[in-house]
Design an enzyme around this catalytic site. Structure first.
Site, short mmCIF file in Angstrom:
data_model
loop_
_atom_site.label_atom_id
_atom_site.label_comp_id
_atom_site.label_asym_id
_atom_site.label_seq_id
_atom_site.Cartn_x
_atom_site.Cartn_y
_atom_site.Cartn_z
N ASP A 103 0.82 -1.21 0.00
CA ASP A 103 0.00 0.00 0.00
C ASP A 103 0.86 1.27 0.00
O ASP A 103 2.08 1.22 0.17
CB ASP A 103 -0.90 0.01 1.23
CG ASP A 103 -2.24 -0.66 0.97
OD1 ASP A 103 -2.53 -1.01 -0.19
OD2 ASP A 103 -3.01 -0.84 1.93
N TYR A 175 7.86 -9.86 6.71
CA TYR A 175 7.66 -8.42 6.89
C TYR A 175 8.34 -7.97 8.18
O TYR A 175 8.39 -8.71 9.17
CB TYR A 175 6.16 -8.08 6.99
CG TYR A 175 5.44 -8.07 5.66
CD1 TYR A 175 5.34 -6.90 4.92
CD2 TYR A 175 4.85 -9.22 5.16
CE1 TYR A 175 4.67 -6.88 3.70
CE2 TYR A 175 4.18 -9.21 3.95
CZ TYR A 175 4.10 -8.04 3.22
OH TYR A 175 3.44 -8.03 2.01
#
Length: 373
Positions: A103, A175
């Site tokens: 994003d 992540y």
């Protein structure tokens, strides 16, 4: 069509000072999730075109200016900038497919994509030449990327078979999420690179909360609105919180002294006071006191923050899953939630039970793992 590199990033980027609220409606940009990846799906058999070479390309980028990684109309995106660089290199448009969609504001230490390239002679149009070597592709594409602000960089290139798909062949995704804890305002050099939490963080409590969340669960409580995954069941292979060096760029006075110690100095240091010992000999609590006003650093020296990194590993994640997990871990660290609360949130199986999700600025796609041919 290639993106215009001069388009500005949407001004609705999230603040680093407060957590994000979960969207109730799905907008165009939110269709490009930051962590949502479906499980591996079989592709239809392909007949390889010997004239076309598929490259697996690893890239790093600072996501602050981008409206996400995936191409969107009238927006500056990672894929758009990368496709434009390839177009300038080979003289024809290409389509790039990412392993993971990120994003707006999310960064990547290593995202991976694939691209098909047919090398056609610029001197003799129509003549197909042998494919470029991966090192040539890397240097040439980076040359054009550096002319476009330099927020994206190719870090590795490899030739792969025509049926190798960057998304569906991924075995694991890692992540990282950075949190900086301390009352001081965030450094200019850390702006949009981490989530600033003014309060102290109890890392031991956060680590206990990780033990509740790791493993095979229904993660409906950590699945944002607009998630397109068919199932909320995921296996979180790793979830861990670590305290790391706050400033990796420049050594502190203590670190400089440590690096200058000779072997004799190290032996002699066993008889010295604690303030003379190497940094590694000083406890985290002692270092924390220096961040919280316990040490006079002298005029003109910025007081630092304690730096924490949340690591999350899984084959696939739900939409906003990592940021929602970090939001809960942060609330545990600031003692707003207990371990029992974390269990309750997980068992509630509704995202409304979770804490507000962490802002995008602290999230980094760290690695996409493959079984490469």
């Amino acid at each position: 069509m290639s993106e215009n590199p001069k388009h500005l990033l949407d001004t609705t980027s999230e603040s680093t000072q407060r957590p994000s609220k979960i969207a109730k409606t799905v907008t165009e940009s939110e269709d490009h999730s930051d962590e949502e990846e479906e499980q591996q799906q079989p592709e239809k058999p392909m007949i390889p075109n010997p004239k076309i070479q598929r490259y697996l390309v690893a890239i790093e980028y600072i996501g602050t200016r981008f409206s996400g990684s995936q191409q969107q109309p009238n927006c500056l995106t990672v894929v758009g900038v990368l496709q434009e660089a390839f177009h300038k290199f080979i003289g024809q448009p290409v389509s790039i497919f990412c392993s993971s969609q990120t994003d707006a504001g999310v960064h990547a230490l290593s995202n991976v994509c694939h691209v098909d390239v047919e090398r056609i002679s610029k001197r003799k149009p129509g003549e197909v030449l042998p494919p470029h070597e991966p090192t040539v592709v890397s240097r040439a594409v980076n040359h054009f990327l550096q002319k476009n602000e330099g927020d994206v960089m190719v870090i590795d290139v490899r030739c792969v078979p025509a049926d190798f798909h960057a998304r569906f062949k991924a075995k694991e995704r890692t992540y990282f999420y950075r949190l900086l804890s301390g009352p001081e305002s965030l450094s200019t050099f850390e702006r949009d690179r981490a989530w600033h939490v003014p309060e102290d963080l109890d890392v031991l409590a956060m680590q206990e909360a990780c033990k509740v969340l790791v493993g095979h669960h229904d993660f409906s409580s950590f699945r944002a609105a607009g998630c397109q995954a068919k199932s909320p069941i995921r296996t979180l292979d790793e979830l861990h919180v670590s305290e790391v060096v706050s400033n990796p760029y420049f050594p502190s006075i203590i670190e400089r002294r440590q690096n200058n110690l000779t072997q004799d100095d190290l032996h002699a240091s066993s008889n010295k006071s604690e303030t003379d010992l190497p940094l590694s000999s000083i406890s985290i609590d002692d270092k924390a006191r220096s961040f919280n006003g316990g040490t006079d650093l002298g005029f003109g020296i910025r007081r630092g923050h304690r730096s924490f990194v949340v690591t999350a590993c899984a084959r696939a994640f739900l939409y906003h899953q990592v940021r929602l997990l970090v939001g809960v871990l942060k609330a545990v660290g600031t003692r707003e939630l207990t371990i029992s609360d974390v269990e309750r949130i997980l068992n509630a199986k509704t995202v409304t039970a979770a804490s507000p999700m962490a802002p995008a600025c602290g999230l980094y796609l760290g690695r996409v793992k493959y079984d490469l041919p």
